[in-house]
Design a protein around this motif. Structure first.
Motif, PDB file in Angstrom:
ATOM      1  N   LYS A  57      47.421  36.527  47.436  1.00  0.00           N
ATOM      2  CA  LYS A  57      46.717  35.889  46.328  1.00  0.00           C
ATOM      3  C   LYS A  57      47.643  34.826  45.749  1.00  0.00           C
ATOM      4  O   LYS A  57      48.532  35.141  44.964  1.00  0.00           O
ATOM      5  CB  LYS A  57      46.338  36.901  45.236  1.00  0.00           C
ATOM      6  CG  LYS A  57      45.262  37.899  45.660  1.00  0.00           C
ATOM      7  CD  LYS A  57      45.850  39.031  46.450  1.00  0.00           C
ATOM      8  CE  LYS A  57      44.753  39.948  46.987  1.00  0.00           C
ATOM      9  NZ  LYS A  57      45.264  40.724  48.156  1.00  0.00           N
ATOM     10  N   ILE A  73      47.227  31.660  43.622  1.00  0.00           N
ATOM     11  CA  ILE A  73      46.278  30.896  42.815  1.00  0.00           C
ATOM     12  C   ILE A  73      46.707  29.432  42.740  1.00  0.00           C
ATOM     13  O   ILE A  73      47.878  29.125  42.533  1.00  0.00           O
ATOM     14  CB  ILE A  73      46.175  31.504  41.403  1.00  0.00           C
ATOM     15  CG1 ILE A  73      45.538  32.888  41.476  1.00  0.00           C
ATOM     16  CG2 ILE A  73      45.384  30.600  40.460  1.00  0.00           C
ATOM     17  CD1 ILE A  73      45.526  33.637  40.162  1.00  0.00           C
ATOM     18  N   THR A 121      48.290  39.213  39.121  1.00  0.00           N
ATOM     19  CA  THR A 121      48.250  37.768  39.366  1.00  0.00           C
ATOM     20  C   THR A 121      47.282  37.056  38.435  1.00  0.00           C
ATOM     21  O   THR A 121      47.591  36.007  37.860  1.00  0.00           O
ATOM     22  CB  THR A 121      47.832  37.495  40.822  1.00  0.00           C
ATOM     23  OG1 THR A 121      48.686  38.220  41.701  1.00  0.00           O
ATOM     24  CG2 THR A 121      47.909  36.028  41.153  1.00  0.00           C
ATOM     25  N   PHE A 122      46.122  37.634  38.253  1.00  0.00           N
ATOM     26  CA  PHE A 122      45.054  36.957  37.513  1.00  0.00           C
ATOM     27  C   PHE A 122      45.343  36.966  36.011  1.00  0.00           C
ATOM     28  O   PHE A 122      45.046  35.989  35.314  1.00  0.00           O
ATOM     29  CB  PHE A 122      43.730  37.636  37.852  1.00  0.00           C
ATOM     30  CG  PHE A 122      43.645  37.956  39.324  1.00  0.00           C
ATOM     31  CD1 PHE A 122      43.437  36.950  40.250  1.00  0.00           C
ATOM     32  CD2 PHE A 122      43.859  39.249  39.786  1.00  0.00           C
ATOM     33  CE1 PHE A 122      43.409  37.222  41.614  1.00  0.00           C
ATOM     34  CE2 PHE A 122      43.832  39.533  41.138  1.00  0.00           C
ATOM     35  CZ  PHE A 122      43.610  38.515  42.063  1.00  0.00           C
ATOM     36  N   ARG A 123      45.945  38.047  35.525  1.00  0.00           N
ATOM     37  CA  ARG A 123      46.342  38.075  34.116  1.00  0.00           C
ATOM     38  C   ARG A 123      47.479  37.100  33.848  1.00  0.00           C
ATOM     39  O   ARG A 123      47.529  36.465  32.781  1.00  0.00           O
ATOM     40  CB  ARG A 123      46.736  39.501  33.726  1.00  0.00           C
ATOM     41  CG  ARG A 123      45.546  40.444  33.701  1.00  0.00           C
ATOM     42  CD  ARG A 123      45.889  41.832  33.215  1.00  0.00           C
ATOM     43  NE  ARG A 123      44.666  42.606  33.041  1.00  0.00           N
ATOM     44  CZ  ARG A 123      44.630  43.866  32.630  1.00  0.00           C
ATOM     45  NH1 ARG A 123      45.755  44.505  32.353  1.00  0.00           N
ATOM     46  NH2 ARG A 123      43.476  44.492  32.501  1.00  0.00           N
ATOM     47  N   ALA A 155      47.985  34.288  35.488  1.00  0.00           N
ATOM     48  CA  ALA A 155      47.400  32.940  35.507  1.00  0.00           C
ATOM     49  C   ALA A 155      46.726  32.621  34.177  1.00  0.00           C
ATOM     50  O   ALA A 155      46.871  31.511  33.640  1.00  0.00           O
ATOM     51  CB  ALA A 155      46.408  32.816  36.658  1.00  0.00           C
ATOM     52  N   ASP A 156      45.981  33.577  33.638  1.00  0.00           N
ATOM     53  CA  ASP A 156      45.309  33.352  32.361  1.00  0.00           C
ATOM     54  C   ASP A 156      46.323  33.136  31.239  1.00  0.00           C
ATOM     55  O   ASP A 156      46.155  32.243  30.395  1.00  0.00           O
ATOM     56  CB  ASP A 156      44.405  34.546  32.046  1.00  0.00           C
ATOM     57  CG  ASP A 156      43.589  34.322  30.782  1.00  0.00           C
ATOM     58  OD1 ASP A 156      42.673  33.482  30.804  1.00  0.00           O
ATOM     59  OD2 ASP A 156      43.889  34.992  29.760  1.00  0.00           O
ATOM     60  N   GLU A 185      52.241  36.176  44.361  1.00  0.00           N
ATOM     61  CA  GLU A 185      52.457  37.610  44.188  1.00  0.00           C
ATOM     62  C   GLU A 185      52.956  38.258  45.463  1.00  0.00           C
ATOM     63  O   GLU A 185      52.807  37.714  46.558  1.00  0.00           O
ATOM     64  CB  GLU A 185      51.145  38.290  43.786  1.00  0.00           C
ATOM     65  CG  GLU A 185      49.952  38.026  44.711  1.00  0.00           C
ATOM     66  CD  GLU A 185      49.928  38.814  45.993  1.00  0.00           C
ATOM     67  OE1 GLU A 185      50.466  39.955  45.989  1.00  0.00           O
ATOM     68  OE2 GLU A 185      49.409  38.321  47.005  1.00  0.00           O
ATOM     69  N   ARG A 214      48.047  47.273  35.950  1.00  0.00           N
ATOM     70  CA  ARG A 214      48.091  45.842  35.622  1.00  0.00           C
ATOM     71  C   ARG A 214      48.784  45.625  34.277  1.00  0.00           C
ATOM     72  O   ARG A 214      48.203  45.148  33.309  1.00  0.00           O
ATOM     73  CB  ARG A 214      46.672  45.259  35.610  1.00  0.00           C
ATOM     74  CG  ARG A 214      45.999  45.313  36.978  1.00  0.00           C
ATOM     75  CD  ARG A 214      44.621  44.702  36.961  1.00  0.00           C
ATOM     76  NE  ARG A 214      43.708  45.501  36.156  1.00  0.00           N
ATOM     77  CZ  ARG A 214      42.550  45.065  35.663  1.00  0.00           C
ATOM     78  NH1 ARG A 214      42.179  43.812  35.881  1.00  0.00           N
ATOM     79  NH2 ARG A 214      41.780  45.859  34.965  1.00  0.00           N
TER      80      ARG A 214
END
Length: 319
Positions: free
Chosen positions: A71, A73, A96-98, A100-101, A123, A135
């Motif tokens: 992943k 981003i 990863t997504f947290r 990025a946010d 990641e 997470r």
């Protein structure tokens, strides 16, 4: 218990080019690194932030994919435009997504006119030593890594995004190294978490496999050479090739990526002169990968799993 030591301090010298003063990615002028580390209560994870000066005005960049099981981003825009416009952050897979946010929030706070941003977050999977499903990374952890980014020697081994990673049968983590050329500096930082047989200057170092499925490697290469995005892509590919020099088996479950960027926006480097930068990136990535292991400590984490540090006596003085 052995103390963490950089591979060069163990008498192992990779390649022939000279290092920068710190032998780190932060030898590249204008490049800073910050990290947040989480340990305890089943967690061994964190965030590593690579923050180059001038990212907000875009910097030439490229991505190379060794194996795309990961992943990362923001890659499609880097491929399309040949630039980065944010810092580069590393963490554990499900965070990863947290991350990025949280990076977007940090950037918006600093640029009230921004309406579009392309966060770059990579990641590796640290589930062997950390309760990845929790997470646990919060915006505060991400912002702390960004706010404390420094041109000093980054922490290696069990630090930041490498706190819970393993590689080549041993505890691994974050590693960094650099090489200098007459025309500039090339530096690398790695998040090691992949399978294979540890090999040091051609010498195999056997270990009991921790995870036969690989689980990835992130490599970030920085330079101040005046390279364009196409040339940076060539450097990034050589960065992935360097994994083979330390024994990676490039397993099908491994996501192996390299991101290369330059702080110099004035391209003008001749392709015929790339031999030096190619050697510099290969040597610096190889040494960074070895540092990620020799600087790590034996770690027990989630579900009482243990990853052992590589015994220094096995590699001391190898030539």
């Amino acid at each position: 218990m052995q103390n963490p030591r950089r591979v060069r301090d163990l008498g192992v010298v990779v390649g022939t080019l000279p290092t920068g003063p710190l032998n780190a990615i932060t030898d590249v002028p204008g490049v800073r690194v910050g990290q947040t580390t989480l340990t305890g209560d089943g967690l061994n994870t964190g965030v590593t932030a690579i923050v180059p000066d001038g990212y907000d005005e875009t910097l030439p960049a490229a991505v190379a994919v060794g194996n795309g099981y990961g992943k990362l981003i923001g890659t499609t825009q880097v491929d399309e435009l040949g630039v980065i416009e944010t810092p580069i952050l590393l963490t554990g897979t499900l965070s990863t997504f947290r991350v990025a946010d949280a990076l977007v929030t940090w950037l918006l706070d600093r640029n009230p006119r921004a309406t579009s941003l392309n966060p770059i977050v990579g990641e590796t999977n640290d589930a062997y030593l950390s309760d990845i499903r929790r997470r646990p990374i919060t915006p505060e952890h991400v912002h702390a890594a960004l706010d404390t980014a420094s041109p000093a020697l980054p922490l290696e081994g069990c630090a930041g995004a490498g706190t819970g990673t393993t590689a080549l049968g041993f505890k691994a983590g974050i590693g960094t190294s650099s090489r200098t050329l007459a025309s500039g500096t090339v530096g690398a930082i790695v998040q090691s978490n992949f399978s294979g047989l540890l090999t040091v200057l051609g010498h195999p170092i056997p270990a009991t496999p921790v995870d036969a499925d690989g689980n990835s490697c992130m490599i970030v290469v920085a330079t101040d050479l005046p390279l364009d995005a196409r040339q940076l892509a060539r450097l990034a590919r050589r960065a992935v090739f360097a994994m083979g020099r330390v024994g990676s088996d490039f397993a099908p479950g491994s996501g192996d990526y390299a991101i290369a960027f330059t702080t110099n926006r004035a391209p003008g480097y001749a392709d015929a002169d790339l031999r030096g930068p190619f050697q510099a990136v290969t040597e610096s990535v190889e040494e960074a990968l070895l540092n990620s292991l020799t600087m790590a400590r034996t770690t027990t984490g989630h579900r009482n799993h243990t990853a052992h540090a590589v015994p220094h006596d096995l590699i001391r003085g190898l030539t």
